[in-house]
Scaffold this motif. Structure first.
Motif, PDB file in Angstrom:
ATOM      1  N   HIS A   1      17.565  55.275   9.207  1.00 51.59           N
ATOM      2  CA  HIS A   1      16.384  56.007   9.806  1.00 51.59           C
ATOM      3  C   HIS A   1      16.695  57.058  10.737  1.00 51.59           C
ATOM      4  CE1 HIS A   1      12.404  56.951  11.433  1.00 51.59           C
ATOM      5  NE2 HIS A   1      11.765  56.172  10.460  1.00 51.59           N
ATOM      6  N   THR A   2      16.027  58.196  10.810  1.00 47.44           N
ATOM      7  CA  THR A   2      16.676  59.165  11.750  1.00 47.44           C
ATOM      8  C   THR A   2      16.109  58.952  13.244  1.00 47.44           C
ATOM      9  OG1 THR A   2      14.514  60.419  11.428  1.00 47.44           O
ATOM     10  CG2 THR A   2      16.360  61.144   9.921  1.00 47.44           C
ATOM     11  N   GLY A   3      17.031  59.461  13.994  1.00 45.78           N
ATOM     12  CA  GLY A   3      16.438  59.129  15.302  1.00 45.78           C
ATOM     13  C   GLY A   3      16.968  57.949  16.085  1.00 45.78           C
TER      14      GLY A   3
ATOM     15  N   THR B   1      20.103  59.850   5.460  1.00 43.87           N
ATOM     16  CA  THR B   1      19.039  59.653   6.442  1.00 43.87           C
ATOM     17  C   THR B   1      17.538  59.701   5.651  1.00 43.87           C
ATOM     18  OG1 THR B   1      18.859  62.010   6.998  1.00 43.87           O
ATOM     19  CG2 THR B   1      20.320  60.691   8.477  1.00 43.87           C
ATOM     20  N   TYR B   2      16.672  59.164   6.647  1.00 40.78           N
ATOM     21  CA  TYR B   2      15.208  59.027   6.203  1.00 40.78           C
ATOM     22  C   TYR B   2      14.336  58.763   7.096  1.00 40.78           C
ATOM     23  CZ  TYR B   2      14.131  54.147   6.868  1.00 40.78           C
ATOM     24  OH  TYR B   2      13.576  52.945   7.457  1.00 40.78           O
ATOM     25  N   ALA B   3      13.042  59.308   6.931  1.00 43.50           N
ATOM     26  CA  ALA B   3      12.204  59.107   7.770  1.00 43.50           C
ATOM     27  C   ALA B   3      10.674  59.545   7.367  1.00 43.50           C
ATOM     28  CB  ALA B   3      12.102  59.738   9.120  1.00 43.50           C
TER      29      ALA B   3
ATOM     30  N   GLU C   1      11.040  63.766   7.763  1.00 41.34           N
ATOM     31  CA  GLU C   1      12.240  64.378   7.846  1.00 41.34           C
ATOM     32  C   GLU C   1      13.569  63.532   7.395  1.00 41.34           C
ATOM     33  OE1 GLU C   1      13.323  64.872  12.041  1.00 41.34           O
ATOM     34  OE2 GLU C   1      13.219  62.886  12.495  1.00 41.34           O
ATOM     35  N   GLY C   2      14.638  64.257   7.128  1.00 42.96           N
ATOM     36  CA  GLY C   2      15.700  63.521   6.699  1.00 42.96           C
ATOM     37  C   GLY C   2      16.193  63.591   5.150  1.00 42.96           C
TER      38      GLY C   2
ATOM     39  N   HIS D   1      12.503  61.954   2.495  1.00 41.60           N
ATOM     40  CA  HIS D   1      11.331  61.909   3.364  1.00 41.60           C
ATOM     41  C   HIS D   1      10.113  62.033   2.412  1.00 41.60           C
ATOM     42  CE1 HIS D   1      12.402  66.271   3.338  1.00 41.60           C
ATOM     43  NE2 HIS D   1      11.186  66.533   3.168  1.00 41.60           N
TER      44      HIS D   1
END
Length: 462
Positions: free
Chosen positions: A223-225, A240-242, A245-246, A249
């Motif tokens: 997960h991003t962040g 990355t994923y969210a 974003e990412g 996504h």
């Protein structure tokens, strides 16, 4: 012990949902399986019908004869069982190999192409989604989930032909360090289990070590962040994923009439019109994570789309117990949320679905240490409800801690009508709340009260 040498297994804590999946796996593989649990339950009764011998007295004399040979019996236990348990003590004194459940899951992951889902929260839903997609696509998998998937009526899937396993990778007691993932997903790293890890920094380090275990040629989906700094091996790709974003996504999210539909963006394509079978906001990013993992093992796009639309969710994960028709029909939802961030997300999802409605939350804190460490955050989350009812702390494996109680949370809750009930008084007094939308939450035995709450409501309507 080598797998071929194992003829029987004995599970101490046999009635736990994670242990049950392994018991069913080994029964299906022709092993003789027995175990102990403290109390009977619907799950232990089902296991007994399926061929697992379970006793509810820890006396070593009750251990079946076929589990008394240390050369052919593997003993598996859960950390929730006290170390002085009489049966465990006997096995150790007799020279048996005694291992934690996580060690056995590690054996499974090393023998398969494993998709492992880790995170403070979200791992049960994402792993269940991925398993449902693989089964729906005809690929199949051996799945070991942390919740009963309502599509299957169990937390376990068996395939004699699929190369894949789907594992809920539990960070408690550092269990996920026993795994060997091909694909690993990390959904969140908000501090938890500080009774095990001590500090938030150590908790993050636990996840960093988990990323080191991914096999070369595999992938990490994170997960991003997050504060996590992955340490993947050479040859492991990181994505990355969210929600928004990412590398993976969602976009064009559409909500209305009790539905959520979105388009999935991947590094290679856009998959339009994904509809959620459980249309709550948090499931958008849960679905993104699960589909990312399945796409990396070449699950067909159309199969993913169909599976997400038919996904019914895991029991106790935003599970509807009452949903009367009409704009003012009463609603009752149960959720496993037991961490402040989970509770906050669950309350926000209910608010999003039922805007303008009166929300009552019944929350049972889980563990004295978690209550002590996160009382302020629990109170902040609960303050978003109109009415808050707290139950006493569910201790699970812990002894009481002086000065730690549900009152610690209650006194910090703001802008809400608030009270504490015992479980007995809750059932007697539930009619006094005259609830509109009711959310029950917690990881203890609060779910056992739900049939009685529903019955009490029905009596009111007569």
């Amino acid at each position: 012990m080598e797998d071929q040498a194992i003829k029987s297994l004995y599970f101490v804590g046999a009635g736990g949902i994670g242990m049950a999946a392994l018991e069913r796996y080994f029964v299906a593989r022709g092993k003789r399986v027995a175990g102990y649990d403290r109390t009977p339950s619907d799950l232990t009764e089902a296991l007994q019908r399926e061929g697992v011998h379970i006793d509810f007295d820890e006396s070593p004399e009750l251990i079946p004869d076929y589990c008394r040979d240390p050369q052919s019996t593997l003993v598996v236990y859960t950390p929730a069982v006290p170390s002085e348990h009489a049966g465990l003590t006997w096995f150790r004194e007799q020279g048996f190999e005694v291992v934690k459940r996580a060690r056995v899951l590690g054996m499974v992951t090393r023998d398969s192409e494993s998709l492992c889902f880790a995170g403070t929260h979200g791992k049960t839903t994402t792993s269940s989604m991925a398993a449902h997609m693989l089964v729906s696509a005809g690929t199949g998998c051996n799945a070991f989930l942390g919740g009963v998937l309502r599509n299957w009526g169990t937390n376990f899937s068996l395939s004699e032909t699929s190369p894949y396993s789907v594992i809920e990778a539990d960070e408690f007691d550092r269990s996920f360090h026993q795994l060997s993932p091909k694909i690993a997903v990390v959904t969140s790293t908000d501090p938890d289990h500080l009774d095990i890890y001590g500090t938030a920094e150590n908790y993050l380090e636990g996840f960093a070590h988990f990323t080191e275990l991914i096999r070369p040629g595999g992938a990490l989906i994170v997960h991003t962040g997050l504060a996590l700094q992955p340490r993947v091996a050479e040859g492991v790709k990181t994505y990355t994923y969210a929600r928004d974003e990412g590398d993976f996504h969602a976009e064009r999210v559409r909500k209305g009439e009790g539905t959520i539909t979105f388009d999935l963006v991947t590094p290679w394509e856009v998959v339009p019109d994904i509809s959620l079978g459980v249309p709550v906001d948090i499931n958008i990013e849960n679905a993104v994570a699960a589909m990312a993992a399945c796409r990396l093992v070449n699950t067909p796009v159309e199969a993913m789309r169909e599976a997400m639309a038919t996904f019914e969710g895991a029991k106790r994960r935003f599970e509807f117990w009452l949903k009367e028709p009409g704009p003012h029909g009463r609603v009752m939802i149960d959720d496993y949320a037991h961490h402040p961030d989970e509770l906050r997300a669950s309350i926000a999802s209910v608010r999003d679905l039922y805007r303008g409605r009166q929300l009552t939350v019944i929350f049972q804190p889980h563990l004295y240490t978690r209550t002590r460490d996160f009382a302020d955050q629990f109170a902040e989350a609960l303050s978003q409800a109109d009415e808050v009812i707290l139950l006493p702390i569910y201790p699970a494996r812990e002894e009481p801690i002086e000065g730690v109680s549900s009152e610690m949370i209650l006194e910090r809750v703001e802008s809400a009508k608030k009270m504490i009930y015992s479980k007995e008084n809750l059932i007697k007094s539930i009619h006094l709340s005259n609830f509109d939308v009711l959310l029950t939450a917690g990881a203890g035995d609060i779910a056992n009260l739900l049939p009685e709450i529903c019955d009490e409501y029905k009596r009111q309507q007569r």
